[in-house]
Design an enzyme around this catalytic site. Structure first.
Site, PDB file in Angstrom:
ATOM      1  N   HIS A 266       0.817  -1.222   0.000  1.00 17.87           N
ATOM      2  CA  HIS A 266       0.000   0.000   0.000  1.00 17.87           C
ATOM      3  C   HIS A 266       0.848   1.267   0.000  1.00 17.87           C
ATOM      4  O   HIS A 266       0.676   2.121  -0.899  1.00 17.87           O
ATOM      5  CB  HIS A 266      -0.959  -0.009   1.192  1.00 17.87           C
ATOM      6  CG  HIS A 266      -1.612   1.316   1.453  1.00 17.87           C
ATOM      7  ND1 HIS A 266      -2.475   1.916   0.562  1.00 17.87           N
ATOM      8  CD2 HIS A 266      -1.490   2.177   2.515  1.00 17.87           C
ATOM      9  CE1 HIS A 266      -2.878   3.088   1.057  1.00 17.87           C
ATOM     10  NE2 HIS A 266      -2.284   3.267   2.236  1.00 17.87           N
TER      11      HIS A 266
ATOM     12  N   HIS B  82       4.696   6.546   5.450  1.00 18.42           N
ATOM     13  CA  HIS B  82       3.677   7.388   6.078  1.00 18.42           C
ATOM     14  C   HIS B  82       2.887   6.688   7.180  1.00 18.42           C
ATOM     15  O   HIS B  82       2.255   7.353   8.009  1.00 18.42           O
ATOM     16  CB  HIS B  82       2.723   7.974   5.014  1.00 18.42           C
ATOM     17  CG  HIS B  82       1.675   7.026   4.516  1.00 18.42           C
ATOM     18  ND1 HIS B  82       1.868   6.212   3.423  1.00 18.42           N
ATOM     19  CD2 HIS B  82       0.421   6.773   4.950  1.00 18.42           C
ATOM     20  CE1 HIS B  82       0.776   5.503   3.192  1.00 18.42           C
ATOM     21  NE2 HIS B  82      -0.128   5.830   4.104  1.00 18.42           N
TER      22      HIS B  82
ATOM     23  N   GLU C 223       2.681   5.386  13.211  1.00 17.71           N
ATOM     24  CA  GLU C 223       1.447   4.980  13.884  1.00 17.71           C
ATOM     25  C   GLU C 223       1.341   3.471  14.048  1.00 17.71           C
ATOM     26  O   GLU C 223       0.843   2.990  15.069  1.00 17.71           O
ATOM     27  CB  GLU C 223       0.240   5.496  13.086  1.00 17.71           C
ATOM     28  CG  GLU C 223      -1.092   5.203  13.756  1.00 17.71           C
ATOM     29  CD  GLU C 223      -2.261   5.849  13.022  1.00 17.71           C
ATOM     30  OE1 GLU C 223      -3.380   5.811  13.542  1.00 17.71           O
ATOM     31  OE2 GLU C 223      -2.035   6.386  11.926  1.00 17.71           O
ATOM     32  N   ASP C 224       1.838   2.692  13.069  1.00 15.28           N
ATOM     33  CA  ASP C 224       1.566   1.251  13.048  1.00 15.28           C
ATOM     34  C   ASP C 224       2.787   0.360  13.299  1.00 15.28           C
ATOM     35  O   ASP C 224       2.659  -0.863  13.263  1.00 15.28           O
ATOM     36  CB  ASP C 224       0.941   0.861  11.699  1.00 15.28           C
ATOM     37  CG  ASP C 224      -0.392   1.543  11.467  1.00 15.28           C
ATOM     38  OD1 ASP C 224      -1.055   1.896  12.461  1.00 15.28           O
ATOM     39  OD2 ASP C 224      -0.762   1.738  10.298  1.00 15.28           O
TER      40      ASP C 224
ATOM     41  N   ASP D 117      -2.855   8.570  -0.769  1.00 18.38           N
ATOM     42  CA  ASP D 117      -3.257   7.478   0.113  1.00 18.38           C
ATOM     43  C   ASP D 117      -4.733   7.158  -0.092  1.00 18.38           C
ATOM     44  O   ASP D 117      -5.121   5.994  -0.223  1.00 18.38           O
ATOM     45  CB  ASP D 117      -2.977   7.893   1.560  1.00 18.38           C
ATOM     46  CG  ASP D 117      -3.501   6.876   2.566  1.00 18.38           C
ATOM     47  OD1 ASP D 117      -3.073   5.711   2.505  1.00 18.38           O
ATOM     48  OD2 ASP D 117      -4.340   7.265   3.412  1.00 18.38           O
TER      49      ASP D 117
ATOM     50  N   ASP E 176     -24.212  13.693 -26.239  1.00 15.90           N
ATOM     51  CA  ASP E 176     -24.130  14.321 -27.559  1.00 15.90           C
ATOM     52  C   ASP E 176     -23.359  15.630 -27.494  1.00 15.90           C
ATOM     53  O   ASP E 176     -23.824  16.668 -27.952  1.00 15.90           O
ATOM     54  CB  ASP E 176     -25.539  14.561 -28.109  1.00 15.90           C
ATOM     55  CG  ASP E 176     -25.521  14.871 -29.603  1.00 15.90           C
ATOM     56  OD1 ASP E 176     -24.521  14.525 -30.259  1.00 15.90           O
ATOM     57  OD2 ASP E 176     -26.487  15.471 -30.093  1.00 15.90           O
TER      58      ASP E 176
END
Length: 718
Positions: free
Chosen positions: A63, A87, A91-92, A154, A274
């Protein structure tokens, strides 16, 4: 001390996984050092996210790598790409800000931290909470715009992989994308990102509607494809003829744009589809305006649909000329004209700032975005709460009306898109009819200049000035349009009077008379008997075919007989010479398309003037049965103007041949009016061009140029 994973050697490009190789290719514009840092960031991010997976089951590192690839395709700098890969690490994963700063510097660490804080914002349905989140996002953008660029990328990748989410999550994320992220992308001028976000959100919210529209776009009917080819051929050859180096591409509407237009304008799918869209990319700003003139000369522009975003760019830095033309099939043609640099900014917005390699005005989009953010942040200080702040930001930049001042301070309200010419007619009809130019805030500007609120406008007039037909192309108000048409009608009357005078004078000359030598009493009696208030009315009727000049001449040159007389006893052989300046009272028959110096004759049609035919036209024998309406005609030695003629071309049926033929016609200084495909098989196509030429010699030059095209087999006049 940094974790051990930060110290392992960077992999070689051949050792990279497929997604990273794709990023490496997209970031090929970076130098070797920056790409080495990019590989290092991937190695650190992959180690930090080891064991983590997405809901689709893929390794989580795919990701952030995909997010970085989105930014690389927009040409962002190395720091942004590195921050994109990392990024989610703060946090993770066990990595913290200090680890990143030690390896990649403070800027990358700040970008990652900024995105992390942004990710913690939860966009809830409650209005006040959403407004507060919006305020925090604006503040984050004010510190470094690259933070929001990473967040937009993201979100874009999350939208591309939305299928693994539950239905409820898909709908929530899609609504959030439409309400928050797509509008921010639009405000930053990132049209490519905005358009994809909108389409993906539309697909998630309304999958069946999206599928139907997407299929309709993909399976365009053959008639539409033919129309696009014809329009493209005409535009291409006119631009080539003018010597404009250009790139012409047709634009395909997106499902979301079609859907919103159908809802907003309450139009059917056929009405929205059209519409032909083309983009013309040229080298310089003067070329933009030159190309605009070519487009308007090729197809008539629609009233009030021209916008000059070059002179007055949009708030997000977007620059382009927009015009809507009346196509050959009655369908509108939307044309955008811009330079290469403007096209880059139009597609990428502020992201284009990092793509430019040279100075100049390359940072205009970035400067405008920063100025907008600074203004937004400043305004939030004066607002009482987040809701009020949100409402202030959403205020339309342009109201429905513009308010301008006369030199004496009088305020006039005009519709949006009104021009200085609309202002002139709003002051007084005579001011409009005699307008030459305008002063806006003391500066001389053309009459077509669009006005904005607060300007002071003064019209410069001249007694000799008169409305021009092209004025109808750039006025908005009904008063201005009606006044211009009325004045042009008077001009048409004058042309008819002049032609009628020539026709009657020629008829009288054959009877050894002239208008000047006619007895005044006799002329007055004739006008009274036929209820003409003045001579000009009679002359106009002659030009329009309502009176036969030979019959009028005979009546005027003899004494009327109460018992009547044979009006056909003497028929004047009046010969009218076509000079090209007769206006609408002389037309050229479409059945035979005469050009100088074909042998020609004229036929008087009641109310329509004289129709000019070639002497060998198949219809002439029928017209000869009404000799009193036939007019002997010829060509003035100094004839001017362009005349329509048809040619049939047989050529190889392969891609690119139509463009070659159109360019050959343009090189011969001729214009294509329309194109018809008569017959096509696998090897040979028969094409009918209707082109404008000056003389017979000019037609022959066009034919010679076409014969030089290797793919052309035969060229003949229709």
């Amino acid at each position: 001390m940094a974790p051990q994973s930060l110290q392992s050697p960077a992999p070689q490009p051949s050792d990279l996984p497929e997604d990273m190789r794709a990023l490496d290719a997209a970031a090929s514009y970076l130098d070797d050092h920056d790409r080495s840092q990019l590989h290092k960031a991937w190695r650190i991010g992959a180690a930090a996210h080891a064991g983590q997976t997405r809901k689709s089951g893929e390794p989580y590192i795919t990701h952030p790598v995909a997010v970085a690839r989105v930014l690389a395709e927009l040409g962002l700098d190395a720091e942004t790409l590195i921050a994109a890969i990392l990024h989610d690490t703060i946090e993770d994963t066990p990595l913290d800000r200090d680890d990143l700063a030690a390896q990649f510097g403070e800027t990358v660490a700040e970008l990652v931290e900024g995105v992390t804080k942004l990710d913690k914002l939860k966009f809830r349905d409650r209005q006040e909470a959403a407004a507060e989140s919006f305020r925090k996002m604006m503040l984050a953008m004010s510190r470094d715009l690259r933070v929001i660029l990473i967040k937009l990328a993201d979100r874009l990748h999350n939208m591309r992989t939305l299928g693994s989410q539950s239905r409820e999550a898909r709908e929530r994320i899609a609504r959030e994308t439409l309400e928050v992220y797509a509008p921010i992308a639009q405000r930053l001028g990132m049209n490519l990102v905005k358009a994809e976000l909108q389409d993906l959100a539309f697909k998630a919210l309304h999958p069946w509607r999206y599928a139907a529209l997407e299929k309709r776009i993909r399976q365009q009917p053959a008639v539409r494809r033919e129309a696009v080819i014809q329009v493209e051929a005409q535009l291409a050859q006119r631009l080539t003829k003018e010597g404009l180096k250009h790139r012409l591409v047709s634009r395909v509407k997106s499902p979301w744009s079609i859907y919103t237009k159908m809802r907003a304008e309450r139009k059917s799918l056929e009405q929205v589809m059209d519409v032909f869209g083309f983009r013309v990319i040229v080298d310089t700003v003067p070329d933009c305006y030159h190309a605009l003139g070519v487009a308007h000369a090729t197809f008539k522009p629609l009233d009030g649909r021209f916008r000059d975003f070059i002179a007055i760019p949009k708030a997000n830095g977007y620059q382009s000329l927009h015009t809507v033309l009346f196509g050959p099939y009655g369908a509108p043609i939307e044309v955008q004209i811009r330079t290469q640099d403007m096209d880059l900014v139009a597609e990428r917005g502020i992201a284009a700032h990092w793509t430019y390699k040279q100075g100049g005005d390359s940072s205009s989009a970035l400067n405008r975005a920063n100025a907008w953010i600074a203004g937004v942040v400043e305004s939030q200080k004066a607002t009482g709460n987040s809701l009020e702040f949100l409402e202030n930001v959403k205020v339309e930049l342009y109201p429905d009306e513009v308010y301008v001042f006369t030199p004496k301070g009088r305020i006039l309200a005009l519709p949006r898109s009104a021009t200085a010419l609309d202002f002139a007619y709003a002051v007084h009809t005579d001011v409009g009819n005699n307008a030459v130019t305008a002063r806006v805030d003391g500066r001389l500007v053309p009459l077509r200049t669009r006005l904005t609120s607060g300007q002071t406008v003064e019209i410069v007039t001249a007694k000799s000035a008169a409305p021009q037909p092209q004025w109808l192309d750039y006025v908005t108000t009904g008063k201005a349009r009606a006044a211009i048409r009325q004045r042009l009608k008077q001009v048409g009357h004058e042309e008819a009077v002049q032609l009628g005078h020539r026709m009657l004078e020629a008829a009288l000359e054959r009877l050894d008379s002239s208008i000047e030598r006619l007895p005044a009493a006799q002329l007055k009696r004739y006008l009274s008997d036929h209820r003409y208030p003045r001579l000009e009315s009679l002359l106009e009727d002659i030009a329009l075919g309502n009176r036969i000049p030979s019959q009028v001449a005979q009546h005027l040159s003899t004494t009327p007989d109460r018992d009547g007389h044979d009006t056909h006893a003497v028929r004047a052989r009046d010969r009218i010479l076509v000079s090209g300046n007769e206006g609408g009272v002389i037309s050229f028959a479409q059945c035979c398309m005469p050009i100088p110096y074909d042998s020609i004759m004229g036929y008087h049609t009641t109310g329509k003037g004289i129709a000019v035919h070639r002497s060998d036209c198949r219809n002439v024998s029928e017209y000869r049965r009404s000799p009193e309406r036939c007019v002997e005609m010829g060509w003035d030695p100094n004839v001017t103007g362009d005349y329509l003629v048809g040619i049939r071309v047989e050529a190889d049926n392969r891609p690119g041949v139509l463009a070659q033929m159109a360019s050959a016609i343009a090189e011969a200084a001729s214009n294509i009016d329309r194109v018809d495909y008569l017959d096509r098989d696998n090897s040979v196509a028969t094409v009918r061009f209707y082109i404008e030429v000056h003389t017979m010699d000019h037609l022959e030059e066009v034919r010679r140029r076409l014969r030089r095209v290797a793919a052309v087999h035969n060229v003949e006049r229709i």
